[in-house]
Write a protein that holds these residues in place. Structure first.
Motif, short mmCIF file in Angstrom:
data_model
loop_
_atom_site.label_atom_id
_atom_site.label_comp_id
_atom_site.label_asym_id
_atom_site.label_seq_id
_atom_site.Cartn_x
_atom_site.Cartn_y
_atom_site.Cartn_z
N LEU A 67 -67.70 45.48 -42.33
CA LEU A 67 -66.73 44.56 -43.22
C LEU A 67 -65.78 43.91 -42.39
N TYR A 68 -65.33 44.55 -41.24
CA TYR A 68 -64.20 43.83 -40.53
C TYR A 68 -64.83 42.62 -39.71
N ALA A 69 -66.19 42.61 -39.40
CA ALA A 69 -66.89 41.42 -38.96
C ALA A 69 -67.12 40.44 -39.75
N VAL A 70 -67.56 41.07 -40.98
CA VAL A 70 -67.99 39.66 -41.85
C VAL A 70 -66.51 39.06 -42.54
N SER A 71 -65.33 39.82 -42.79
CA SER A 71 -64.30 39.32 -43.29
C SER A 71 -63.77 38.28 -42.13
N ALA A 72 -63.74 38.75 -40.94
CA ALA A 72 -63.39 37.66 -39.97
C ALA A 72 -64.13 36.26 -39.81
N VAL A 73 -65.36 36.39 -40.11
CA VAL A 73 -66.23 35.23 -40.36
C VAL A 73 -65.94 34.38 -41.60
N ILE A 74 -65.73 35.05 -42.74
CA ILE A 74 -65.40 34.35 -43.93
C ILE A 74 -64.26 33.79 -43.85
N ARG A 75 -62.85 34.38 -43.42
CA ARG A 75 -61.90 34.00 -43.12
C ARG A 75 -61.79 32.70 -42.31
N GLN A 76 -62.56 32.76 -41.16
CA GLN A 76 -62.56 31.44 -40.20
C GLN A 76 -63.38 30.57 -41.09
N ALA A 77 -64.17 30.69 -41.94
CA ALA A 77 -65.13 29.64 -42.44
C ALA A 77 -64.32 28.96 -43.63
N ASP A 119 -69.76 33.55 -34.77
CA ASP A 119 -70.04 35.01 -34.49
C ASP A 119 -68.88 35.72 -34.33
N ALA A 120 -68.94 36.99 -34.97
CA ALA A 120 -67.69 37.98 -35.06
C ALA A 120 -68.33 39.35 -34.43
N THR A 121 -67.56 39.99 -33.74
CA THR A 121 -67.93 41.42 -33.16
C THR A 121 -66.70 42.23 -33.45
N ALA A 122 -66.94 43.39 -34.41
CA ALA A 122 -65.95 44.65 -34.39
C ALA A 122 -66.39 45.58 -33.76
N ILE A 123 -65.29 46.03 -32.82
CA ILE A 123 -65.53 47.14 -31.99
C ILE A 123 -64.40 48.42 -31.91
N ARG A 124 -65.10 49.44 -32.29
CA ARG A 124 -64.05 50.80 -32.37
C ARG A 124 -64.39 51.78 -31.43
N GLU A 125 -63.48 52.27 -30.65
CA GLU A 125 -63.66 53.35 -29.65
C GLU A 125 -63.04 54.46 -30.43
N GLN A 134 -71.82 43.32 -35.68
CA GLN A 134 -71.78 42.08 -35.31
C GLN A 134 -72.21 41.29 -36.99
N ALA A 135 -71.53 40.09 -36.91
CA ALA A 135 -71.58 39.21 -38.40
C ALA A 135 -71.79 37.52 -37.76
N ARG A 136 -72.66 37.05 -38.42
CA ARG A 136 -72.73 35.35 -38.16
C ARG A 136 -72.86 34.79 -39.40
N GLY A 137 -71.96 33.65 -39.39
CA GLY A 137 -71.93 32.82 -40.51
C GLY A 137 -72.26 31.44 -40.10
N ILE A 138 -72.62 30.62 -40.82
CA ILE A 138 -73.30 29.35 -40.51
C ILE A 138 -72.66 28.23 -41.57
N TRP A 148 -70.60 25.82 -46.39
CA TRP A 148 -70.86 27.10 -46.14
C TRP A 148 -72.25 27.47 -46.41
N LEU A 149 -73.13 27.87 -45.57
CA LEU A 149 -74.58 28.25 -45.82
C LEU A 149 -75.00 29.66 -46.00
N GLY A 150 -73.90 30.49 -45.65
CA GLY A 150 -74.04 31.84 -45.76
C GLY A 150 -74.08 32.63 -44.55
N MET A 151 -74.57 33.96 -44.64
CA MET A 151 -74.53 34.84 -43.32
C MET A 151 -75.78 34.62 -42.66
N GLY A 152 -75.72 34.67 -41.34
CA GLY A 152 -76.98 34.51 -40.75
C GLY A 152 -77.55 36.11 -40.02
N LYS A 153 -78.54 36.05 -39.21
CA LYS A 153 -78.69 37.09 -38.62
C LYS A 153 -78.43 36.94 -37.13
#
Length: 160
Positions: A67-77, A119-125, A134-138, A148-153
């Motif tokens: 969700l962190y990765a997806v929200s970063a992609v959606i905010r930027q989009a 392309d968003a990458t969320a990392i937690r140690e 990871q998440a990708r938006g197009i 916005w075309l949606g989330m990609g793989k």
């Protein structure tokens, strides 16, 4: 204490008394075995419950990272779609880093022709264990705006 009373329990005189004593011993062994089996089943159930709980916690952490990765992609989009004159040169990468709580989120924008890939990458140690989602938006350029075309793989072997 009466010796005859003790003798009744220690020295069995008749065959019937000896057989009765053996039956009591075998019943005790069967009951003891049943108790041990029940205890082992209980320990197994506790272990299974503990491992299931750990799996639920791991899944929840993974879902939060996603969700962190997806929200970063959606905010930027959303910010790209708001701008009327957003220009990203073709094949240029722009990197944005964000820190949220104990999660590091990095976002890379790729310009490819009329498309922008986010392309968003969320990392937690956590506990010396690294978790990555990871998440990708197009986005596609149509007329003067991006749509916005949606989330990609994202491929597992990411070379770009």
């Amino acid at each position: 204490m009466n010796i005859n009373y003790l003798r009744l329990f220690i020295c069995r005189k008749t065959k019937a008394e000896q057989d009765k004593c053996k039956e009591r011993g075998s019943i005790s062994i069967v009951l003891l075995t049943a108790v041990v089996v029940i205890m082992l089943l209980g320990i197994g159930a506790v272990y299974m419950a503990k491992s299931l709980l750990q799996n639920v916690i791991d899944y929840e952490d993974s879902a939060k990272l996603r969700l962190y990765a997806v929200s970063a992609v959606i905010r930027q989009a959303a910010s790209i779609r708001r701008e009327e004159t957003f220009l990203l040169p073709v094949n240029e990468k722009v990197k944005c880093d964000q820190n949220q709580q104990d999660v590091k989120v990095s976002l890379i924008m790729h310009g490819r022709g009329d498309y922008i890939l986010l392309d968003a990458t969320a990392i937690r140690e956590k506990n010396s264990k690294k978790q990555v989602q990871q998440a990708r938006g197009i986005l596609k350029k149509e007329q003067n705006r991006y749509v916005w075309l949606g989330m990609g793989k994202i491929a597992t072997n990411k070379n770009s």
